[in-house]
Write an enzyme that holds these catalytic residues in place. Structure first.
Site, short mmCIF file in Angstrom:
data_model
loop_
_atom_site.label_atom_id
_atom_site.label_comp_id
_atom_site.label_asym_id
_atom_site.label_seq_id
_atom_site.Cartn_x
_atom_site.Cartn_y
_atom_site.Cartn_z
N LYS A 50 0.85 -1.20 0.00
CA LYS A 50 0.00 0.00 0.00
C LYS A 50 0.88 1.24 0.00
O LYS A 50 2.10 1.14 0.23
CB LYS A 50 -0.91 -0.01 1.22
CG LYS A 50 -0.19 0.00 2.55
CD LYS A 50 -1.19 -0.02 3.69
CE LYS A 50 -0.48 -0.05 5.03
NZ LYS A 50 -1.34 0.32 6.13
N TYR A 69 14.74 31.52 2.74
CA TYR A 69 13.62 32.33 3.24
C TYR A 69 13.78 32.65 4.72
O TYR A 69 14.08 31.76 5.52
CB TYR A 69 12.30 31.56 3.08
CG TYR A 69 11.87 31.34 1.66
CD1 TYR A 69 11.56 32.42 0.83
CD2 TYR A 69 11.75 30.05 1.15
CE1 TYR A 69 11.16 32.21 -0.48
CE2 TYR A 69 11.35 29.83 -0.15
CZ TYR A 69 11.05 30.91 -0.96
OH TYR A 69 10.65 30.70 -2.25
#
Ligand SMILES: Cc1ncc(COP(=O)(O)O)c(C=O)c1O
Length: 396
Positions: free
Chosen positions: A38, A273
């Site tokens: 999965k 940033y």
């Protein structure tokens, strides 16, 4: 594969095969063994991992979503596909149309299957023994037995539960033992079906292997029956109990990139940033083209390391959507190799330096499962190992 940015996840199928033998070998061929693929095989590529497993002789895999199963079928996976999430009537139709096996966890799902089945359907029946997520209450077992015994459409093949504290499965007083005892009780109710009984996730399997090695299974709930196994994390190379316990495992994925550009900073200049990192000296910064949009979490800003020229170098400044920055000042000084721009975000370098996905998980305040499944779609997976060349061949 077109790749203009050298950022990729290298998937080592030899390591996968070794892990599978380490986990499965001592259990023997008769033990139910269903690798979980999965979530894109925990980020490793569900189609390729399922195909590789087929080549290794494993013909059963587990997914969560019907959609995941459809994708595997559409790309030629022939294995039995167990679908663990519940389903409605349309879902039941799809599961049968695509020859998948439903894990039934609620009464209405039995009705849906009866309504759409044209031939008898084999099901796995899930019981909630303490996870409190999906599954029937154990006290419903006798009623379910009556509902399913000699049912012309729905045939019980296996009983399932999922451990909430797999890491304590070596203790008779642990929650896992309570869960396993509860499922054993259910199995007694369903004895006439002679069902497979599966419950062990990676931690459960590891404990079972360790107790087997120490010849200490006797008299324990883990040794009471041939518990079926559903390995996830361990088959991808990470031991959820502790390294070396049970068996040796090797990480299957290495996350790699290459420095795009170098920046020379004067002392006092900042990076990225918000200027969260300031150069304390004249520094060389490597700009690496991988960011949080690729699954390298922003929380790792100023907290983590990568490997560059066989040395651990710190991630500096804020991780951006597409880039992160490394302080490579010392690394370049130690190894002034003009041609080596490779970066390992997690994995092992050729010189043996390791930065593990587990360590990255610790720095992110999360678990290895999340680190692996976070690796984004735009990161190509490149397969290596003896079976890699066979992946693209037409399945038999
Ligand atoms: C039903 C089920 N079985 C097995 C597993 C495998 O767990 P692990 O990755 O801990 O081995 C999972 C994973 O979450 C699961 O949901």
């Amino acid at each position: 594969m077109e790749m203009y940015r050298r950022t990729y996840a290298e998937i080592d199928l030899d390591a996968l095969e070794k892990n599978i033998s380490a986990l499965r070998g001592p259990l023997g061929d008769k033990t139910f063994f269903c690798p979980m693929v999965k979530a894109n095989a925990y980020g490793h590529g569900d189609v390729q991992v399922s195909r590789a497993l087929e080549l290794m002789g494993i013909h059963q895999v587990g997914v969560c979503l019907i959609e995941e199963g459809l994708l595997l079928r559409n790309f030629g996976v022939k294995s039995d596909i167990l679908v663990f999430r519940g389903f409605d009537r349309e879902g039941a139709r799809k599961i049968l149309e695509y020859n998948m096996t439903p894990v039934v966890s609620a009464w209405d799902q039995i009705e849906h299957l009866e309504a759409v089945a044209t031939t008898p359907v084999q099901i796995h029946l899930k019981f909630d023994t303490g996870m409190n997520r999906l599954g029937f209450a154990t006290k419903e077992a006798p009623k379910l037995f009556e509902r399913l015994w000699q049912n012309p459409k729905v045939r019980l093949k296996a009983l399932v539960t999922h451990l909430s504290h797999g890491e304590d499965a070596n203790s008779e007083e642990g929650r896992s033992s309570t869960q396993l005892r509860a499922l054993s009780e259910v199995a007694r109710t369903f004895k006439a079906f002679d069902p497979i009984v599966h419950a062990l996730n990676s931690a459960g399997i590891i404990h079972r292997l360790e107790l087997t090695k120490k010849r200490n299974l006797e008299g324990r709930i883990l040794g009471e029956r041939d518990w079926g196994c559903r390995p996830g994390l361990a088959m991808y190379g990470f031991n959820p109990v502790a390294p070396g316990v049970g068996c040796d495992l090797a990480p299957v994925m290495n996350l790699k990139s290459q420095v795009g550009v170098y920046r020379t900073l004067a002392q006092g200049e900042t990076v990225s940033y918000g200027g969260t990192w300031t150069a304390q000296r004249d520094s060389v910064i490597a700009v690496v083209p991988i960011g949080y949009a690729d699954g390298y979490h922003r929380i790792l800003s100023n907290r983590s390391h990568a490997i560059f020229r066989d040395q651990k170098v710190p991630v500096v400044g804020t991780v951006c959507m597409d880039y992160l920055m490394l302080d490579v000042t010392d690394a370049i000084r130690n190894k002034p190799d003009l041609n080596d721009h490779d970066v390992i975000l997690f994995g092992r370098s050729s010189g043996g330096m390791v930065m593990s996905a587990e360590e990255l998980a610790r720095h992110s305040g999360t678990i290895t499962w999340e680190v692996l499944t976070s690796i984004g779609e735009r990161v190509p997976r490149l397969y290596k190992g003896a079976k890699a060349a066979l992946l693209n061949e037409e399945p038999q």
